[in-house]
Every structure is written in structure tokens, then in C-alpha cells.
Write a protein that holds these residues in place. Structure first.
Motif, PDB file in Angstrom:
ATOM      1  N   ARG A  57      17.927 -11.851  -4.880  1.00  0.00           N
ATOM      2  CA  ARG A  57      17.949 -13.319  -5.364  1.00  0.00           C
ATOM      3  C   ARG A  57      18.579 -13.527  -6.791  1.00  0.00           C
ATOM      4  NH1 ARG A  57      12.052 -14.463  -4.767  1.00  0.00           N
ATOM      5  NH2 ARG A  57      12.095 -12.210  -5.424  1.00  0.00           N
ATOM      6  N   ARG A 164       5.142 -21.595   2.529  1.00  0.00           N
ATOM      7  CA  ARG A 164       6.490 -21.417   3.150  1.00  0.00           C
ATOM      8  C   ARG A 164       6.894 -23.034   3.556  1.00  0.00           C
ATOM      9  NH1 ARG A 164       8.435 -16.564   6.608  1.00  0.00           N
ATOM     10  NH2 ARG A 164       8.138 -15.672   4.630  1.00  0.00           N
ATOM     11  N   VAL A 166      10.094 -23.828   4.915  1.00  0.00           N
ATOM     12  CA  VAL A 166      10.921 -23.437   6.222  1.00  0.00           C
ATOM     13  C   VAL A 166      10.228 -22.986   7.238  1.00  0.00           C
ATOM     14  CG1 VAL A 166      12.868 -23.335   4.628  1.00  0.00           C
ATOM     15  CG2 VAL A 166      11.983 -21.374   5.292  1.00  0.00           C
ATOM     16  N   ASP A 168      10.034 -20.427   9.394  1.00  0.00           N
ATOM     17  CA  ASP A 168      10.483 -19.084   9.707  1.00  0.00           C
ATOM     18  C   ASP A 168       9.519 -18.172   9.566  1.00  0.00           C
ATOM     19  OD1 ASP A 168      11.455 -16.373   9.275  1.00  0.00           O
ATOM     20  OD2 ASP A 168      13.344 -17.075   8.614  1.00  0.00           O
ATOM     21  N   LEU A 173      10.967 -13.258   3.744  1.00  0.00           N
ATOM     22  CA  LEU A 173      11.930 -14.293   3.734  1.00  0.00           C
ATOM     23  C   LEU A 173      12.275 -14.512   2.231  1.00  0.00           C
ATOM     24  CD1 LEU A 173      13.935 -16.449   4.845  1.00  0.00           C
ATOM     25  CD2 LEU A 173      11.852 -18.184   4.742  1.00  0.00           C
ATOM     26  N   GLY A 175      13.414 -15.993  -0.904  1.00  0.00           N
ATOM     27  CA  GLY A 175      13.855 -17.600  -1.063  1.00  0.00           C
ATOM     28  C   GLY A 175      13.362 -17.785  -2.283  1.00  0.00           C
ATOM     29  N   GLU A 176      13.429 -19.285  -3.004  1.00  0.00           N
ATOM     30  CA  GLU A 176      12.956 -19.805  -4.149  1.00  0.00           C
ATOM     31  C   GLU A 176      12.246 -21.120  -3.902  1.00  0.00           C
ATOM     32  OE1 GLU A 176      12.824 -18.457  -7.198  1.00  0.00           O
ATOM     33  OE2 GLU A 176      13.481 -16.833  -6.171  1.00  0.00           O
ATOM     34  N   LYS A 177      12.379 -22.259  -4.642  1.00  0.00           N
ATOM     35  CA  LYS A 177      12.082 -23.314  -4.744  1.00  0.00           C
ATOM     36  C   LYS A 177      12.407 -24.214  -3.249  1.00  0.00           C
ATOM     37  CE  LYS A 177      10.683 -23.947  -9.442  1.00  0.00           C
ATOM     38  NZ  LYS A 177      10.797 -24.685 -10.528  1.00  0.00           N
ATOM     39  N   GLU A 178      13.397 -23.817  -2.836  1.00  0.00           N
ATOM     40  CA  GLU A 178      13.780 -24.501  -1.441  1.00  0.00           C
ATOM     41  C   GLU A 178      13.129 -23.853  -0.123  1.00  0.00           C
ATOM     42  OE1 GLU A 178      15.654 -20.489  -1.132  1.00  0.00           O
ATOM     43  OE2 GLU A 178      15.753 -21.670  -2.775  1.00  0.00           O
ATOM     44  N   SER A 179      12.564 -22.758  -0.517  1.00  0.00           N
ATOM     45  CA  SER A 179      11.756 -22.276   0.868  1.00  0.00           C
ATOM     46  C   SER A 179      10.260 -21.871   0.483  1.00  0.00           C
ATOM     47  CB  SER A 179      12.402 -20.752   0.868  1.00  0.00           C
ATOM     48  OG  SER A 179      13.572 -20.590   1.273  1.00  0.00           O
ATOM     49  N   TYR A 180       9.797 -22.124  -0.849  1.00  0.00           N
ATOM     50  CA  TYR A 180       8.280 -21.815  -1.192  1.00  0.00           C
ATOM     51  C   TYR A 180       7.755 -22.890  -2.202  1.00  0.00           C
ATOM     52  CZ  TYR A 180       8.818 -17.271   1.126  1.00  0.00           C
ATOM     53  OH  TYR A 180       9.284 -16.219   2.039  1.00  0.00           O
ATOM     54  N   GLU A 181       6.601 -23.168  -1.872  1.00  0.00           N
ATOM     55  CA  GLU A 181       5.851 -24.135  -3.093  1.00  0.00           C
ATOM     56  C   GLU A 181       4.576 -23.458  -3.402  1.00  0.00           C
ATOM     57  OE1 GLU A 181       6.422 -28.000  -2.097  1.00  0.00           O
ATOM     58  OE2 GLU A 181       4.316 -27.983  -1.074  1.00  0.00           O
TER      59      GLU A 181
END
Length: 194
Positions: A57, A164, A166, A168, A173, A175-181
Motif C-alpha cells: 500500500r 469493511r 466493500v 469482499d 484485503l 485497503g485504506e479509507k475506501e475499503s475500511y472505516e
């Protein structure tokens, strides 16, 4: 208790330990690891830092926190590589430990028993709230465990879960802020109650 000079000498020689910094995504684990490693460098200790080669990443040859602080690191394929590359040092930092193989706890133990201070950072739970990779074993054998919390994006309370975003179901997986909060217990579980 009678003072035993031999025991005292061996404790001084074997001053190794295992420290764990854990928590959810965005809780500041890498930031804290970098802070501790920089303090060791200020103390003129020889430091080596390792991260899993699979984590692509950020930069390949540096740990970079979400606050853009960084420190040089060496990406490795597996935990046993740390034993080969981490000789003749005082402190070893290991980031994203959850992505390493099951040999990592043994590697940490071997290093600590050689007198090396080992600082391990990683997620303690996956996106389903289950213990993640070798982290639970390392936490059980560590001298100290620091659990950090992010801020829940829904309510502002301390967050311990990495939710998560998304669809999936694979365990890993990247990822960053687009995939997790980050979410607190209530906000994490209310999604499943709907």
C-alpha cells in the motif's frame, strides 16, 4: 532474597523483550511503532525494521503512517527472514504483523531470548472481529501490550473494529479509507442487526 551476581549479569545480557502495539485500522499503530523506534535511535541503539513484502500500500522500503511519518524498513517474504537479517541489533520493529506467517511468534521469542527488544505492531482483529493471524499468540507472550483505538466515524466513541465497506469476504484485503472505516462496538454491530 540473596543477591546472585550471575543471575543479575544474565538478566543484563538478556535484556530482550516483546512489546505489542495493536488495535483497529486508523488507530495509530504504525505511528506509535515509528515513535518507539525513533526513541531507540535517539538512544544510539541499533535498530532494524521489517514489514511483510505482501503489503504494497505504501513505499516498499519504508513504514509510512497515515500522518505521513516514515522510517526506513526492509520488506521480507516470511518471518524466518527476520532472523537472518536482524542480527547484531538492539531493537527490531515489525509492522503489519497480522500478515506474517505462523512462525512470527517463535521468531519474536528467539530474538527476545537473545536480548533484543522486539516491537510488534498489527491488527488484533480482522474485519469480522476475529483474532487475526499470529497477533493473539504474540500478545499472549509479550511483556507489554498497548491497545490503541481509532475514533468511530459514526458516533465519535473509541473504535476497536475495522469495518469493511466493500463486499469482499476474503480475510485479507489490502485497503485504506475506501475499503475500511473504524467503528465502536455499538456502531459495528448495529449494521448486522438490520
Amino acid at each position: 532474597m540473596i543477591f546472585n551476581e550471575e543471575v543479575f549479569r544474565r538478566r543484563s545480557e538478556l535484556g530482550g523483550s516483546i512489546e505489542v502495539v495493536c488495535g483497529s485500522m486508523f488507530s495509530g499503530k504504525t505511528e506509535e511503532l515509528i515513535r518507539r523506534l525513533n526513541r531507540a535511535r535517539i538512544a544510539r541503539l541499533k535498530v532494524e525494521i521489517f514489514s511483510p513484502k505482501a503489503d504494497t500500500r505504501f513505499a516498499e522500503d519504508a513504514l509510512i503512517s497515515h500522518n505521513a511519518n516514515s522510517i526506513p524498513s526492509t520488506p521480507v517474504e516470511n518471518a524466518s527472514s527476520i532472523l537472518l537479517l536482524g542480527s547484531d541489533v538492539h531493537v527490531i520493529g515489525i509492522d503489519e504483523a497480522q500478515f506474517f506467517d505462523d512462525e512470527l511468534p517463535d521468531v519474536c521469542n528467539i530474538l527476545a531470548n537473545k536480548g533484543i527488544r522486539v516491537i510488534v505492531a498489527g491488527l488484533d482483529m480482522d474485519f469480522k472481529g476475529r483474532p487475526f493471524g499470529p497477533m493473539p499468540t504474540i500478545m499472549a507472550m509479550a511483556e507489554s501490550v498497548t491497545k490503541l483505538h481509532a475514533v468511530c466515524v459514526r458516533c465519535g466513541n473509541p473504535a476497536l473494529y475495522s469495518y469493511r465497506l466493500v463486499p469482499d469476504e476474503s480475510r485479507v484485503l489490502l485497503g485504506e479509507k475506501e475499503s475500511y472505516e473504524p467503528r465502536c462496538r455499538i456502531c459495528y454491530h448495529e449494521i448486522f442487526a438490520q
